[in-house]
Design a protein around this motif. Structure first.
Motif, PDB file in Angstrom:
ATOM      1  N   GLU A  37       5.412   0.944   3.403  1.00 37.43           N
ATOM      2  CA  GLU A  37       4.153   1.466   3.947  1.00 37.43           C
ATOM      3  C   GLU A  37       4.405   2.384   5.125  1.00 37.43           C
ATOM      4  O   GLU A  37       3.714   3.407   5.280  1.00 37.43           O
ATOM      5  CB  GLU A  37       3.252   0.290   4.348  1.00 37.43           C
ATOM      6  CG  GLU A  37       2.715  -0.490   3.163  1.00 37.43           C
ATOM      7  CD  GLU A  37       1.871  -1.678   3.562  1.00 37.43           C
ATOM      8  OE1 GLU A  37       1.242  -2.289   2.670  1.00 37.43           O
ATOM      9  OE2 GLU A  37       1.812  -2.006   4.773  1.00 37.43           O
ATOM     10  N   GLN A  48       0.846  -1.202   0.000  1.00 38.71           N
ATOM     11  CA  GLN A  48       0.000   0.000   0.000  1.00 38.71           C
ATOM     12  C   GLN A  48       0.881   1.251   0.000  1.00 38.71           C
ATOM     13  O   GLN A  48       0.938   2.009   0.946  1.00 38.71           O
ATOM     14  CB  GLN A  48      -0.926  -0.023   1.217  1.00 38.71           C
ATOM     15  CG  GLN A  48      -1.879  -1.193   1.270  1.00 38.71           C
ATOM     16  CD  GLN A  48      -2.812  -1.229   0.066  1.00 38.71           C
ATOM     17  OE1 GLN A  48      -3.243  -0.187  -0.435  1.00 38.71           O
ATOM     18  NE2 GLN A  48      -3.133  -2.434  -0.405  1.00 38.71           N
ATOM     19  N   ALA A  49       1.561   1.405  -1.119  1.00 38.98           N
ATOM     20  CA  ALA A  49       2.432   2.573  -1.315  1.00 38.98           C
ATOM     21  C   ALA A  49       2.698   2.716  -2.801  1.00 38.98           C
ATOM     22  O   ALA A  49       2.568   1.750  -3.572  1.00 38.98           O
ATOM     23  CB  ALA A  49       3.747   2.408  -0.548  1.00 38.98           C
ATOM     24  N   ARG A  60       7.578  -4.455   2.165  1.00 39.12           N
ATOM     25  CA  ARG A  60       6.205  -3.930   2.297  1.00 39.12           C
ATOM     26  C   ARG A  60       6.073  -3.092   3.565  1.00 39.12           C
ATOM     27  O   ARG A  60       5.555  -1.971   3.528  1.00 39.12           O
ATOM     28  CB  ARG A  60       5.205  -5.089   2.316  1.00 39.12           C
ATOM     29  CG  ARG A  60       3.742  -4.617   2.443  1.00 39.12           C
ATOM     30  CD  ARG A  60       2.792  -5.793   2.436  1.00 39.12           C
ATOM     31  NE  ARG A  60       2.851  -6.541   3.673  1.00 39.12           N
ATOM     32  CZ  ARG A  60       2.190  -6.209   4.796  1.00 39.12           C
ATOM     33  NH1 ARG A  60       1.415  -5.110   4.825  1.00 39.12           N
ATOM     34  NH2 ARG A  60       2.291  -6.944   5.877  1.00 39.12           N
TER      35      ARG A  60
END
Length: 362
Positions: free
Chosen positions: A357, A201-202, A353
Motif C-alpha cells: 500500500e 488496497q493495491a 500489506r
C-alpha cells in the motif's frame, strides 16, 4: 553433752562459690544475647524456607545434565520421559523437603514447585544447556506438571503418612530407568497447515513485487509476532532471482541465519509456492535453540504458498504454511506450533500489506 557456749550460732555456714562456676550475667548481657539469637533465627528462617525450592531445582538440573544428548538420541532432553516426569520429580521433591520441616498448606503444594522449575531453568541457561526460546515455550507445561507432582507428594505426606526418603528420591531416578528400557522414545510426525488472508488496497502487480523482493526489513515491521518476541531473530531481507530451475529467494535473518526458498510452481501476479532449502551453515551455532530449529529433528517448514486474488482495485493476499512437528508430546507441541505459525502468518501478511500500500501510494 551440754554446749559450753550456748550463744554460738549453730547454723551451717553457706558454701563458698566454686571457682569453676561462671559469674552470673548482668541483665543487659542477657538482653544482648537474646537479640543476637533472634537475629540469627531471622536469618535462618528464610534460608530454611528456600531449601526445599533449591532441592527441587537441583534435582531438575541433575536430570537435565543426564538428558543432554543430541537431538534424536537415546538421552535427548526432548524425550517424553524427561519432558513429562522431570517436572513431576521437581515438584515432588520440593514438597517433600518442605513437609519435613513443617506441615504446609495446599497452596504451597501447588505454587512452590513453580519457583523450583524457574530456578532449574535459570540454571540450564547459566550452564548454556537451554536457550530462552525453549524455556519460554516449555515453562507452562513444566509448571503444571510440577504442581501435579507437588500435590501428589503433599497428599502422600500429609494424609497417607508416606514419607520414606529412599522412595521419594527414587522418583527422580524414574526417567533414567525408563530411558534405559527404551520407554518414551517414540517421536511421531504430524504434518499440519495454517491458512490466513488479508485485503490489500493495491493491485496484484504491486503486491507481487513485494512478495518477491523485500529488502531492508526493520525489526519494528515484524517484531509484533510472538515468534520474534521470544528470541527468534527477525528477517533482514528476502530477494528473488530467476534461473533455469525456477525462482530462488535468498533470505537473510539476524544472527547470521540465511537460507533459500525455491519455487518451480508459480504464476506472476497470481501465486507462488516456496520450498525451503537449508545449507549446513544456514543456522550458525547459538542462533536458534536446537529443539526449535527450522529443518531440525523436531520441527520443519515444509512449504509456503502465497495466492493473490483480485478484489476490484484491491487484492486478497492469502498465505498457506505447511509444517512438521515430531515429538513424543505432539499433543502439546503441535498446538503451540500452530499458534506461533498462525501468529507469524498474520504478522507477515500485515508486513506485505503495509509495504504494498505504501508503494502504491507513492
Amino acid at each position: 553433752m551440754n554446749d559450753p557456749n550456748p550463744d554460738r550460732d549453730t547454723s551451717a555456714p553457706s558454701p563458698a562459690p566454686s571457682p569453676a562456676d561462671p559469674p552470673p550475667l548482668p541483665p543487659e548481657a542477657h538482653a544482648a544475647y537474646a537479640a543476637r539469637v533472634a537475629k540469627i533465627r531471622r536469618f535462618d528462617r528464610p534460608l530454611l524456607a528456600l531449601l526445599p525450592v533449591l532441592g527441587g531445582a537441583l534435582i531438575g538440573l541433575a536430570l537435565r545434565l543426564v538428558f543432554n544428548g543430541e537431538a534424536g538420541s537415546a538421552w535427548a532432553p526432548m524425550l517424553t520421559v524427561f519432558i513429562l516426569l522431570a517436572p513431576v520429580a521437581i515438584g515432588a521433591v520440593t514438597v517433600y523437603l518442605a513437609e519435613r520441616q513443617q506441615a504446609r498448606r495446599l497452596r504451597y503444594h501447588f505454587f512452590a514447585p513453580w519457583l523450583s522449575v524457574t530456578l532449574c531453568m535459570a540454571g540450564t541457561m547459566l550452564f548454556m544447556l537451554e536457550g530462552a526460546i525453549c524455556i519460554v515455550l516449555i515453562w507452562p507445561l513444566f509448571a503444571v506438571l510440577a504442581s501435579i507432582g507437588g500435590m501428589l507428594m503433599g497428599a502422600l505426606c500429609r494424609w497417607a503418612g508416606w514419607s520414606k526418603t529412599p522412595t521419594v528420591y527414587s522418583l527422580a531416578f524414574l526417567p533414567v530407568l525408563l530411558t534405559l528400557f527404551g520407554v518414551g522414545h517414540d517421536e511421531p510426525w504430524r504434518i499440519e497447515r495454517v491458512e490466513r488472508s488479508v485485503l490489500v488496497q493495491a493491485a496484484p502487480a504491486a503486491v507481487w513485487r513485494q512478495l518477491l523482493d523485500a529488502d531492508h526489513i526493520r525489526a519494528a515491521e515484524v517484531d509484533r509476532a510472538w515468534m520474534y518476541r521470544i528470541g527468534v531473530p527477525t528477517p533482514l531481507a528476502g530477494l528473488t532471482h530467476e534461473d533455469a530451475a525456477g525462482l530462488t529467494r535468498e533470505v537473510r535473518m539476524g544472527k547470521g541465519i540465511h537460507f533459500r526458498q525455491r519455487s518451480a510452481d508459480w504464476q506472476p501476479g497470481r501465486y507462488v509456492q516456496w520450498q525451503y532449502q537449508f545449507a549446513p551453515d544456514s543456522i550458525p551455532p547459538g542462533a536458534l535453540d536446537d529443539h526449535v530449529e527450522i529443518g531440525g529433528h523436531y520441527f520443519d517448514l515444509t512449504g509456503t504458498r502465497y495466492t493473490l486474488v483480485p478484489r476490484g482495485a484491491a487484492t486478497e493476499l492469502r498465505i498457506r504454511m505447511d509444517y512438521r512437528v515430531s515429538t513424543g508430546f505432539n499433543w502439546y507441541a503441535a498446538p503451540l506450533a500452530r499458534w506461533l505459525i498462525g501468529d507469524f502468518s498474520d504478522t507477515i501478511l500485515q508486513f506485505y500489506r503495509h509495504r504494498a500500500e505504501a508503494a502504491a501510494a507513492a
